[in-house]
Design a protein around this motif. Structure first.
Motif, PDB file in Angstrom:
ATOM      1  N   VAL A  23       0.856  -1.193   0.000  1.00 46.15           N
ATOM      2  CA  VAL A  23       0.000   0.000   0.000  1.00 46.15           C
ATOM      3  C   VAL A  23       0.887   1.237   0.000  1.00 46.15           C
ATOM      4  N   HIS A  24       0.698   2.087  -1.002  1.00 45.67           N
ATOM      5  CA  HIS A  24       1.442   3.341  -1.100  1.00 45.67           C
ATOM      6  C   HIS A  24       0.446   4.490  -1.062  1.00 45.67           C
ATOM      7  N   GLU A  25       0.925   5.692  -0.676  1.00 48.60           N
ATOM      8  CA  GLU A  25       0.005   6.819  -0.573  1.00 48.60           C
ATOM      9  C   GLU A  25      -0.595   7.218  -1.923  1.00 48.60           C
ATOM     10  N   VAL A  95      -8.396   5.428   2.735  1.00 51.81           N
ATOM     11  CA  VAL A  95      -7.473   4.300   2.869  1.00 51.81           C
ATOM     12  C   VAL A  95      -8.084   3.200   3.739  1.00 51.81           C
ATOM     13  N   SER A 108       2.890  -1.386   4.195  1.00 51.48           N
ATOM     14  CA  SER A 108       2.503  -0.019   3.838  1.00 51.48           C
ATOM     15  C   SER A 108       3.748   0.839   3.690  1.00 51.48           C
ATOM     16  N   SER A 109       3.764   1.636   2.630  1.00 49.12           N
ATOM     17  CA  SER A 109       4.838   2.593   2.356  1.00 49.12           C
ATOM     18  C   SER A 109       4.281   3.960   2.744  1.00 49.12           C
ATOM     19  N   ASN A 110       4.673   4.454   3.904  1.00 44.38           N
ATOM     20  CA  ASN A 110       3.921   5.531   4.557  1.00 44.38           C
ATOM     21  C   ASN A 110       4.703   6.834   4.717  1.00 44.38           C
ATOM     22  N   ALA A 114      -0.895   5.824   4.506  1.00 46.35           N
ATOM     23  CA  ALA A 114      -0.924   4.421   4.060  1.00 46.35           C
ATOM     24  C   ALA A 114      -0.970   3.434   5.212  1.00 46.35           C
ATOM     25  N   LYS A 115      -0.336   3.764   6.337  1.00 44.85           N
ATOM     26  CA  LYS A 115      -0.313   2.824   7.455  1.00 44.85           C
ATOM     27  C   LYS A 115      -1.687   2.663   8.101  1.00 44.85           C
ATOM     28  N   VAL A 117      -4.406   1.534   6.833  1.00 49.60           N
ATOM     29  CA  VAL A 117      -5.243   0.453   6.303  1.00 49.60           C
ATOM     30  C   VAL A 117      -5.658  -0.483   7.443  1.00 49.60           C
ATOM     31  N   HIS A 125       1.141  -6.741   9.525  1.00 51.08           N
ATOM     32  CA  HIS A 125       1.229  -5.417   8.896  1.00 51.08           C
ATOM     33  C   HIS A 125       2.579  -4.796   9.239  1.00 51.08           C
ATOM     34  N   SER A 127       4.978  -1.568   8.388  1.00 49.89           N
ATOM     35  CA  SER A 127       4.922  -0.229   7.810  1.00 49.89           C
ATOM     36  C   SER A 127       6.330   0.323   7.643  1.00 49.89           C
TER      37      SER A 127
END
Length: 322
Positions: A23-25, A95, A108-110, A114-115, A117, A125, A127
């Motif tokens: 997951v990216h922003e 998100v 997650s790429s935060n 993104a974190k 989710v 998970h 991050s």
């Protein structure tokens, strides 16, 4: 006589690859955080990719390795292509609507939301944090000043919105099992903001590609996205006072018009916009020094410059110290 069959060894039982979600922003350009995502996609070729919005230009979509990106409802809102950042107040809600229930591992790429989710108790998970939400925490005052939101009704609304984002940011941190920071500076920020420990894993830098080259070095260079906290405006103001030194600014972003206006009339300042990687390499190899004024999370461009044998003049705080 009773014959007991031996239990199959662990090695003999096939272990299916875990289902992975990354997951990216937002995807609108390829910068430092997107290079991290690119490497994650190489590490997990089976991964599916999610983002708040995806407006990545056709010429830069190679980093996705042919993947379809699942986006949120913000993708379809009016003017989102150019002004999706204006919907930051809706991004926590957006998100949280991503359905990740079928995945074993979520990465997650935060640097914003993104974190946040939602994952379940049987999902891991991780991050990778480029930064906690910069403009909502210790950089709030600087952000409000630079965007003209430190006064008036719009400023009051911005402060209220950032307050709401801070509350959500802390709450959503509880859904992360493992925090990874891109520098010891961000590790300290995670500890301060979320009261959580983080492992430091530096972002990927292609030092094999960025090599020194003989030849004249006749200018200083800035390589940066043009956003307020990068302080490219400060560098330009400094070089306006030093007309004997040439400055080349490489990069684009929301602050392009403001930076262009600031550089107007200064014969020693050249704005190149975003350059292809090969041209960027040549620019770094021919620079006297790379100038870096931001209190940055890490600063991939500074490492690339040093790999080219180019000195770095950096603000002595933040990830540059790493």
């Amino acid at each position: 006589m009773t014959v007991v069959q031996p239990e199959p060894s662990v090695a003999s039982v096939p272990n299916p690859a875990p289902k992975v979600a990354i997951v990216h922003e937002w995807l609108d350009t390829v910068a430092g955080s997107e290079r991290v995502v690119q490497q994650l996609l190489l590490l997990f070729p089976q991964a599916e990719l999610f983002a708040v919005v995806d407006f990545l230009p056709p010429g830069e979509r190679g980093m996705l390795q042919g993947r379809k990106v699942t986006t949120t409802f913000i993708q379809r809102l009016p003017f989102a292509r150019k002004r999706f950042r204006n919907y930051i107040g809706l991004m926590p809600l957006a998100v949280e609507q991503l359905d990740l229930s079928g995945f074993d591992l979520v990465i997650s790429s935060n640097h914003a939301v993104a974190k946040g989710v939602i994952t379940g108790p049987d999902q891991l998970h991780i991050s990778y944090v480029h930064s906690p939400l910069r403009y909502a925490w210790d950089m709030q005052a600087q952000y409000l000043r630079q965007t003209g939101l430190d006064r008036g009704p719009k400023g009051l609304f911005a402060r209220w919105l950032l307050h709401r984002l801070r509350n959500w940011d802390v709450r959503s941190a509880a859904g992360v099992d493992v925090f990874v920071a891109n520098s010891s500076y961000i590790q300290r920020r995670i500890r301060k903001v979320y009261r959580r420990d983080a492992l430091v894993i530096y972002p990927p830098v292609d030092v094999a590609r960025f090599q020194p080259k003989d030849g004249p070095r006749d200018s200083f260079v800035v390589v940066s996205r043009l956003v307020p906290y990068k302080r490219v405006d400060l560098v330009i103001q400094a070089f306006r006072l030093m007309p004997q030194h040439k400055l080349v600014v490489v990069g684009d972003g929301p602050e392009w018009d403001a930076v262009s206006a600031l550089a107007q009339g200064a014969a020693n300042i050249v704005l190149r916009g975003k350059l292809p990687r090969e041209e960027l390499l040549r620019q770094m190899q021919s620079a006297r020094a790379c100038v870096f004024a931001a209190e940055e999370d890490f600063g991939i461009a500074t490492v690339e410059a040093q790999a080219c044998g180019t000195p770095v003049i950096a603000f002595g705080r933040g990830g540059a110290l790493d």
